[in-house]
Design a protein around this motif. Sequence first.
Motif, PDB file in Angstrom:
ATOM      1  N   GLN B  54      51.227  60.222  31.063  1.00 54.25           N
ATOM      2  CA  GLN B  54      51.276  59.212  29.970  1.00 54.25           C
ATOM      3  C   GLN B  54      51.299  59.914  28.965  1.00 54.25           C
ATOM      4  N   GLY B  55      50.118  60.806  28.860  1.00 53.15           N
ATOM      5  CA  GLY B  55      49.710  61.338  27.358  1.00 53.15           C
ATOM      6  C   GLY B  55      48.987  60.577  26.838  1.00 53.15           C
ATOM      7  N   ASP B  56      48.301  59.370  27.219  1.00 55.63           N
ATOM      8  CA  ASP B  56      47.178  58.705  26.783  1.00 55.63           C
ATOM      9  C   ASP B  56      45.986  58.404  27.541  1.00 55.63           C
ATOM     10  N   VAL B  57      45.238  59.567  27.874  1.00 55.81           N
ATOM     11  CA  VAL B  57      44.063  59.640  28.766  1.00 55.81           C
ATOM     12  C   VAL B  57      43.247  58.158  28.431  1.00 55.81           C
ATOM     13  N   ALA B  58      42.669  58.403  27.178  1.00 57.51           N
ATOM     14  CA  ALA B  58      41.859  57.257  26.684  1.00 57.51           C
ATOM     15  C   ALA B  58      42.276  55.807  27.147  1.00 57.51           C
ATOM     16  N   GLY B  59      43.620  55.886  26.483  1.00 58.09           N
ATOM     17  CA  GLY B  59      44.281  54.435  26.387  1.00 58.09           C
ATOM     18  C   GLY B  59      44.532  54.080  27.851  1.00 58.09           C
ATOM     19  N   TYR B  60      44.601  54.822  28.891  1.00 56.12           N
ATOM     20  CA  TYR B  60      45.118  54.475  30.232  1.00 56.12           C
ATOM     21  C   TYR B  60      44.641  53.286  31.020  1.00 56.12           C
ATOM     22  N   ARG B  61      45.484  52.429  31.172  1.00 52.90           N
ATOM     23  CA  ARG B  61      45.140  51.106  32.237  1.00 52.90           C
ATOM     24  C   ARG B  61      46.036  51.132  33.264  1.00 52.90           C
ATOM     25  N   ASN B  62      45.173  50.817  34.587  1.00 53.46           N
ATOM     26  CA  ASN B  62      46.172  50.669  35.906  1.00 53.46           C
ATOM     27  C   ASN B  62      47.144  49.834  35.433  1.00 53.46           C
ATOM     28  N   LYS B  63      48.448  49.801  35.755  1.00 54.09           N
ATOM     29  CA  LYS B  63      49.437  49.024  35.582  1.00 54.09           C
ATOM     30  C   LYS B  63      49.312  47.821  36.325  1.00 54.09           C
ATOM     31  N   GLU B  64      49.018  48.163  37.723  1.00 49.85           N
ATOM     32  CA  GLU B  64      48.962  46.877  38.982  1.00 49.85           C
ATOM     33  C   GLU B  64      47.587  46.098  38.620  1.00 49.85           C
ATOM     34  N   PHE B  65      46.750  46.304  38.223  1.00 48.12           N
ATOM     35  CA  PHE B  65      45.659  45.609  37.793  1.00 48.12           C
ATOM     36  C   PHE B  65      46.089  44.756  36.460  1.00 48.12           C
ATOM     37  N   GLY B  66      46.547  45.495  35.550  1.00 46.17           N
ATOM     38  CA  GLY B  66      47.151  44.912  34.404  1.00 46.17           C
ATOM     39  C   GLY B  66      47.778  43.811  34.708  1.00 46.17           C
ATOM     40  N   PHE B  67      48.880  43.932  35.555  1.00 48.19           N
ATOM     41  CA  PHE B  67      49.872  42.814  35.751  1.00 48.19           C
ATOM     42  C   PHE B  67      49.109  41.537  36.077  1.00 48.19           C
ATOM     43  N   PHE B  68      48.070  41.637  37.227  1.00 47.74           N
ATOM     44  CA  PHE B  68      47.469  40.641  37.474  1.00 47.74           C
ATOM     45  C   PHE B  68      46.614  39.970  36.655  1.00 47.74           C
ATOM     46  N   GLU B  69      46.122  40.602  35.776  1.00 50.62           N
ATOM     47  CA  GLU B  69      45.026  40.374  34.845  1.00 50.62           C
ATOM     48  C   GLU B  69      46.019  39.578  33.808  1.00 50.62           C
ATOM     49  N   ARG B  70      47.161  40.030  33.468  1.00 51.92           N
ATOM     50  CA  ARG B  70      47.923  39.253  32.368  1.00 51.92           C
ATOM     51  C   ARG B  70      48.687  37.719  33.078  1.00 51.92           C
ATOM     52  N   ALA B  71      49.004  38.250  34.176  1.00 40.88           N
ATOM     53  CA  ALA B  71      49.690  36.919  34.865  1.00 40.88           C
ATOM     54  C   ALA B  71      48.918  35.777  35.072  1.00 40.88           C
ATOM     55  N   ILE B  72      47.679  36.037  35.741  1.00 47.57           N
ATOM     56  CA  ILE B  72      46.626  35.115  35.757  1.00 47.57           C
ATOM     57  C   ILE B  72      46.071  34.582  34.641  1.00 47.57           C
ATOM     58  N   GLY B  73      45.769  35.422  33.469  1.00 45.03           N
ATOM     59  CA  GLY B  73      44.966  35.005  32.321  1.00 45.03           C
ATOM     60  C   GLY B  73      46.107  34.319  31.338  1.00 45.03           C
ATOM     61  N   GLN B  74      47.473  34.439  31.777  1.00 43.02           N
ATOM     62  CA  GLN B  74      48.344  33.865  30.603  1.00 43.02           C
ATOM     63  C   GLN B  74      48.755  32.493  31.293  1.00 43.02           C
ATOM     64  N   HIS B  75      48.320  32.248  32.400  1.00 45.11           N
ATOM     65  CA  HIS B  75      48.689  30.863  33.179  1.00 45.11           C
ATOM     66  C   HIS B  75      48.438  29.763  32.251  1.00 45.11           C
ATOM     67  N   SER B  76      49.203  28.566  32.392  1.00 43.73           N
ATOM     68  CA  SER B  76      48.936  27.608  31.359  1.00 43.73           C
ATOM     69  C   SER B  76      47.536  26.768  31.687  1.00 43.73           C
ATOM     70  N   ASN B  77      47.301  26.866  32.719  1.00 44.16           N
ATOM     71  CA  ASN B  77      45.993  26.078  33.179  1.00 44.16           C
ATOM     72  C   ASN B  77      44.735  26.771  33.374  1.00 44.16           C
ATOM     73  N   VAL B  78      44.749  28.157  32.860  1.00 43.87           N
ATOM     74  CA  VAL B  78      43.681  29.179  32.727  1.00 43.87           C
ATOM     75  C   VAL B  78      43.079  29.307  31.420  1.00 43.87           C
ATOM     76  N   ARG B  79      41.735  28.810  31.180  1.00 44.66           N
ATOM     77  CA  ARG B  79      41.204  28.983  30.089  1.00 44.66           C
ATOM     78  C   ARG B  79      40.678  30.175  29.464  1.00 44.66           C
ATOM     79  N   GLN B  80      40.184  31.023  30.615  1.00 52.08           N
ATOM     80  CA  GLN B  80      39.413  32.088  30.290  1.00 52.08           C
ATOM     81  C   GLN B  80      39.522  33.055  31.802  1.00 52.08           C
ATOM     82  N   LEU B  81      39.602  34.259  31.728  1.00 52.38           N
ATOM     83  CA  LEU B  81      39.759  35.060  32.894  1.00 52.38           C
ATOM     84  C   LEU B  81      38.610  36.121  32.704  1.00 52.38           C
ATOM     85  N   THR B  82      37.738  36.188  33.786  1.00 53.62           N
ATOM     86  CA  THR B  82      36.593  37.140  33.759  1.00 53.62           C
ATOM     87  C   THR B  82      36.672  38.320  34.843  1.00 53.62           C
TER      88      THR B  82
END
Lengths: 52, 163
Positions: B54-82
Motif C-alpha cells: 500500500q505504500g503506507d506502512v505506519a498508517g496501515y490498518r487491517n481492512k477487515e477489522f476496520g470494517f467491523f469497527e466502523r459498522a458497529i461504531g456507526q450504528h445509531s444505537n451505539v454510543r461508544q465502541l471500545t
Amino acid sequence: MMAGGSATDWGASHIDCNAGFKLVGRTAEDFLLIEDRQGRTCPVAVVGAKPV
Amino acid sequence: MPKDVAPVLGHATEPEFVVNIPSSASWSGPAIATVHAVPAGFGSLGDLGRAARQGDVAGYRNKEFGFFERAIGQHSNVRQLTRLYDTVFVADRYSGRALTIALVDAYNMSAEDVRTARSKYGTFDIALKMSNYGGVTSAASQAAESMGAEAMMFRHLMRRLAQ
C-alpha cells in the motif's frame, strides 16, 4: 523469545521473497529494516510476547 | 498490556510497524492504541506485506477489522465502541446494555470456534462470523447459548444492536 534466537531473528528468517518488501538490514535497536517496492526503507519491530 | 510493546517504542528511532509473532497471537486494545499513537501499524508478517504494497506502512490498518469497527461504531444505537482486543469490541448502547462482540473468522462457524473464542478472549455476548460466506452451525448457536451468548452473521448483528 523463540527457541534458538530472538523474535527479530525469527521474523527475519520468515520474510517471504514475494512479500512485497525485502529485508535490507537491521538497526542498532534490533529493528528490521525493510524496503518496499517504491524503495522506501522502514524500521520494523518484532515482538515475541503473546498475547500483546 | 502496552508494557509488552512499550520497550520497542522507547528508542530514539521508532518503528513504523510492529509485528507480533506468532501471527495468531491476539493484540489488546491498549497495545493497539499505543502503537497507533506512534504512529505505527501492527499485525502479522502478512499484514506487513500488505502495508508495504500500500505504500503506507505506519498508517496501515487491517481492512477487515476496520470494517467491523466502523459498522458497529456507526450504528445509531451505539454510543461508544471500545476495543478490548484486535477482534473483540464492546458496544456501549444508548438503549440496552453494552454488548461484547467477538469476531470469529470461520467459513462455517462451529461450536469449537465459539469455544476457542471463549478460551482466548473470555466472556462475550455475541460471536460474530466475519465472512458473509458460509454460515453459523446449530452447534455453534447451542455452544454460544450454553455460555449465555449468541452466535450470528453480520446482517443479524445490525438488528441485534438496535434491540
